[in-house]
Structures are given as C-alpha cells and as structure tokens.
Write a protein that holds these residues in place. Structure first.
Motif: not given
Length: 622
Positions: A424-429, A473-479, A497-500
C-alpha cells in the motif's frame, strides 16, 4: 512396473507378429508382447551384426523408454532422431534427457517437438515457458521424503494408508511366473501393519483378491468394508484376439469387493469396463460418492487420462467423466489420489512441465485452479508417482524409481506458513498493484519474486519457525524491507506500506539519505539500492538531467588504495543507475578517496564517523 498401468493392456500366447522385416521378426514379436528385456537383447544382436537400420534404433529407444532405462534410451534416441521426424520421438527423447539431468539438450529436442506438433498442449506450454526448470527448483520444499522399510528388491508401488493398514502392489512373490516387461513376477495386492512409531510390518498378500494375473493397486472405503482394485480382464475370461498376431490381449479392469467379517468377497467387475480399453489406479473419495481412475477410454486427451465416475446411493454408477485439460495432456496422466478433503487431487503426469519421466502434481478441483508441480524432493528426474496422504496421521507415501527400481517412500509434510503481503501507499493507504515483491530467507537469499496483483497482494509459502524478510518496491516509491515474524502457521500477513519518493532537489545537487558502503567493499547494499532507486525516479521524471556521482572513503588505508576503492564505488553506483534504464551518458562517477571527508576527524574517528565518510553524493551537471 508402473508402466504396466500406463500402457494399460497386456498380451499373452503370442506366436507370430507382423515384423518390419525378416531380420526384426523375433525382436518385434517380443516387443509387441511387452517382453522388453528380451526384445532389447534381440535388437542389440542386429546392431552387433551390422543389420540395424533407423527402425531398429527407434525400437531400441522405445524399448528402453518403456523400461525407463534413461541412459540407454538417450543413446538410441540420438541415433533414431537422425532420420525419424515423429513429434512423439522428439518428446520422448527430451524426457529421457531430462531424466539424466541434461536440461539444455532436452530443450533442444522440445524445440523440435514444438515445431513438429505446434498445437499440442505440451508444445504450447514449452513455448510459453521454455526455461521452467529453475523455477521448479526454487519452489518451497513441501515434504520430506525418506526410503520406506516396506520396499523389497522387486517392484513395489501404489501404497495407501487407511487407519492402521497399508495397502500396496508388489511383485515380491518370487514363486510366481515372471512377466516379460520387467522380468519380475506378476503383481499382487499386499496389506501391512502401520505401527504407532511409523514402522511397517507383517506385509502379506490379500489372497482373497489376488489372482494369477496382475492385481493392484487398491482403494478402500472410509468404513473399510468396500474395496475397488485393478486387475486384468482375464479374471473375467475376457480378452481380445489379434488374428494377425495370433495373440490374446487383456485389458485392465476395475473390480469392486465387499468385506464380510475378515474376508473379501462378492467380487464384481464395474459396469463401465470394456474389452477395447483399460481402467486402472482407482481412488475413492472419503465420502464414497466419487471414484477417480486412469483410463485410455475414448475421448481421452492423451494416452491415459484421469477420469471420475459418480457412485450413486443405490450402488449404481454414473457416466465416467474426463477431468479435462487442466489435469490431462496429450501425454500420460495416471495414479490419481483424492485427498481426505474430497477436493485436492494428486496425480502423476508425463505431459506437464516437470523434471523428467512422471512427476507428481496437485490441483484443487473446487476452484478451477491450475495443477502445480510438488517440486523436489517429491519429484526427481526419474519416475515419481502414486502420491497418497493420510491427513489424520500426517503421513504419506510416494512411489519412485529414483534408485533404479519402483520403490515406496515415506512422505512427511514440512510445517508451512502461507504469507500474504499487501502493498500500500504509506501516506494514503491506497493499494499498490504491480509492485515487485521478493521474499528472502534468513541468509538473505532471494527465494522468489512476484508482481503484486490488482489487490496489491502476493502470497508465498514458507517454512514454520524461520525468519524471513520481504522486499517491496515500485516506481515512485521508496523500496523497503519488512520482517516476517517466525510462525507455526497456518498463515501470516505482512503490511508492506511504501513511502512515496520525496527527494530534495536543489539547483546543484540531489540530496538523498547517505549511500553508505560496508568497510573495504564497493558493492551496492540493499539499503543503498533503495536510496538509488529514488535518484532513478528523479532522472526518469527529468529526462534531460545529467548527474555526476562522487564516491568517498574513510581515511583508513593508504591514499592510493582509498582513491582506487572510491573509484570502484563510483563505478558500482553508476552501473546500478544504468541497470535501471538510465542512459549511460546521463550518469558519470568519480572517486574522491579520502580527500573530502564529511567529518574531518583525523586519526581519532569513531566507527560512526568513518561510516559517514564512506558515502556517495550526486551533483547536477546539467
């Protein structure tokens, strides 16, 4: 010996057969009677006497294939395929090469097979995934496999455990007439005691069921009072006479027996037997409503398929149904075993992608899933088949010729945990689909890597009581990495949860967290890779940007050594960035040695200060 229940037909009293020519007449007669041991000797005489031709080479290869003598089969298929262009010959050659562990050579023959039979499901599977073996080797180990003390020096297979009794087929009765296929006695059904400590004793033939023909394997109902077993149609005085060959052919039939007291009786042939095809290897569901079996009956996909038939409450039978292409191929599928849950089917296949010969697969019949290879050590390059499992005792059995003879092996499950990772996105979920998710063992070995599905999920099965780490990992996010807590199962969930990526970009520099290196090393660490991925993202978003990476060392070591070490670190950094799809002319590196320390601590640096000085920096050149 299990090949008897793949070929599914037998022949006796053959006096003459049509031969390829007068030289092969004697060998062909033996071959067509399935007396392969003696047939091989006769074909080899023709080779020794200089009377061999492509037909003889092909017959020799098929003879050894049927006996699963893979070394000799490879030798003669090599000669046969010089002139023989039949697709199945290429396929068999590939199978025998795999049985010898020669996967690259096997792939070459599979390429020829795929070209000769492009519509064959085996060819399609190969073309879609030609290098599947490494993936099979990486599968999580599901079972321990050990020799069983029930095996003899003759063929033993088809073991199945009910309560405290083990039933199996065996050729160990040395007093009986031998069968020409394997030069061993005919098969009988045996029963042995399964003791509390896992030992097996007191094996004895079930004389109530055995005949002078081949008998077995067998399956028993949950109440222990009904048995279904395979035997020959000769038991019913039914055979087909081949006038041209002057030979009588038997089929394999399925029979039902009912137990009264300690005796088996009331033996009846099942109504869907037929003198033109065979039915064998029965497995009865625990609810007693469905009988699974293998057959080469009409409408089979391949040589032998897995079928099922309903057993009605009044004891009648429905119409046999083919299990379809998720189970069956143009090859041979045989030895079904339906688990205690009435939905998990184990079976052996020579047509699906495996290690060679027969491999064991499992499929959940309730959800439309694909069949999966059980991996090693259940499967090997040899024939592995007749997998059965008793859920209440957590004990199973496997048959295999991995040691040169059909033997029975004991199987015990390895405690496993189903790990579900949700990215998931750590900021938005928000769910992050298509994220790359790897799982590593406690030695940092990558076990597998998968892409997250539309729900951001990836599932792995790992061993109990062992620590694992997930990398996502994912493009646009910190692995990042996430620990998988030791567990006894059955399942565990990891919230990844990955940080943008939020990178500070000034007019002159891209500021990341420090890219630290281990002492005296120049390789990129996992932590460093996560930071460098941020730089990659910035450069992808700004396709005109050009960067110079400056690499620094601490002040331990000579100036010359440190300059060389920092140069290697700079090159490693550049190579990592280029490997992620950034053009080489947009990134350069320079080693600075110890010339520009971040912390000027002289000879009194602490370890923490030394670590800060071992770093990379990223300057915007353009």
């Amino acid at each position: 010996m299990k090949n008897l229940y793949i070929a599914l037909s037998f022949v006796v009293i053959s006096l003459t057969v049509s031969a390829q020519n007068k030289n092969t007449k004697s060998a062909d007669k033996l071959f067509n009677r399935f007396e392969y041991v003696d047939a091989a000797k006769e074909y080899l005489k023709l080779v020794d006497n200089g009377k061999a031709d492509p037909y003889v080479y092909k017959q020799l290869a098929d003879t050894y294939y049927n006996m699963f003598n893979s070394t000799e089969a490879v030798k003669w298929y090599a000669k046969a395929t010089e002139t023989n262009q039949e697709a199945e010959t290429y396929y068999r050659y590939a199978q025998m090469l795999k049985a010898n562990g020669k996967y690259e050579d096997a792939n070459k023959q599979m390429q020829k097979f795929a070209a000769a039979a492009p519509s064959d499901s085996r060819a399609k599977a190969f073309k879609e995934n030609p290098n599947y073996v490494p993936r099979l080797l990486d599968k999580t180990k599901l079972y321990n496999v050990n020799p069983s003390d029930i095996s003899s020096d003759k063929s033993d297979f088809g073991a199945v455990l009910y309560d405290n009794s083990l039933y199996f087929a065996s050729a160990r009765n040395g007093a009986r007439k031998t069968y020409g296929w394997t030069d061993e006695p005919f098969l009988d059904i045996y029963k042995a005691d399964y003791n509390a400590d896992g030992t097996i004793t007191n094996a004895s033939p079930l004389t109530d069921l055995n005949s002078k023909w081949h008998d077995g394997p067998i399956t028993i109902s949950a109440d222990g009072n009904t048995a279904y077993f395979a035997s020959e149609s000769f038991k019913e005085k039914i055979s087909e006479k081949d006038k041209k060959a002057n030979a009588k052919f038997s089929q394999v039939y399925l029979f039902k027996a009912v137990k009264t007291g300690d005796k088996w009786g009331d033996i009846t042939a099942l109504p869907f037997n037929d003198k033109t095809f065979s039915n064998s290897n029965p497995s009865l569901s625990r609810d007693g409503k469905t009988l699974y079996f293998s057959s080469n009956r009409p409408s089979s996909v391949g040589g032998t398929d897995i079928w099922k038939v309903a057993i009605n409450a009044d004891g009648t039978y429905g119409e046999p149904q083919n299990l379809g292409v998720k189970v069956n191929t143009e090859g041979n599928e045989t030895f079904p075993f339906i688990a205690d849950d009435n939905k998990t089917l184990y079976f052996a296949s020579s047509g699906k992608q495996g290690f060679g010969g027969l491999d064991v697969y499992q499929i959940d019949l309730s959800n439309g899933s694909e069949a999966s290879n059980l991996g090693k050590p259940v499967n090997t390059e040899k024939d592995d088949f007749a997998f059965t499992f008793n859920e209440s005792k957590k004990a199973g059995f496997l048959s295999s010729n991995r040691n040169g003879n059909d033997d029975i092996f004991a199987v015990s499950p390895i405690c496993g945990v189903d790990v579900q990772i949700v990215v998931t996105d750590a900021k938005t979920g928000a769910i992050l689909a298509n994220a790359s998710v790897s799982i590593l063992d406690d030695k940092k070995n990558v076990i597998a890597t998968e892409m997250a599905n539309a729900k951001g999920e990836v599932k792995y099965r790992v061993e109990c009581d062992r620590a694992y780490v997930v990398q996502a990992s994912k493009d646009g996010y910190e692995g990042s990495t996430f620990a998988v807590t030791k567990s006894k199962g059955p399942s565990a969930t990891v919230a990844a949860a990955l940080q943008p990526i939020d990178v500070i970009v000034t007019e002159t520099e891209i500021i990341l967290k420090p890219i630290y290196f281990e002492f005296d090393k120049s390789n990129i660490t996992q932590e460093g890779a996560f930071e460098l991925d941020k730089l990659v993202q910035v450069m992808k978003n700004n396709d005109k940007m050009v960067i110079m990476a400056k690499s620094h060392t601490d002040n331990r070591g000579s100036d010359k050594y440190n300059l060389a070490l920092s140069d290697r670190r700079a090159k490693s950094t550049v190579q990592y960035i280029v490997s992620k799809g950034i053009a080489a002319d947009r990134i350069s590196g320079k080693g600075m040695g110890e010339l520009e320390p971040k912390v000027d601590c002289g000879k009194d640096c602490t370890e923490a200060q030394h670590a800060q000085n071992r770093r990379s920096e990223f300057l915007i050149v353009k």
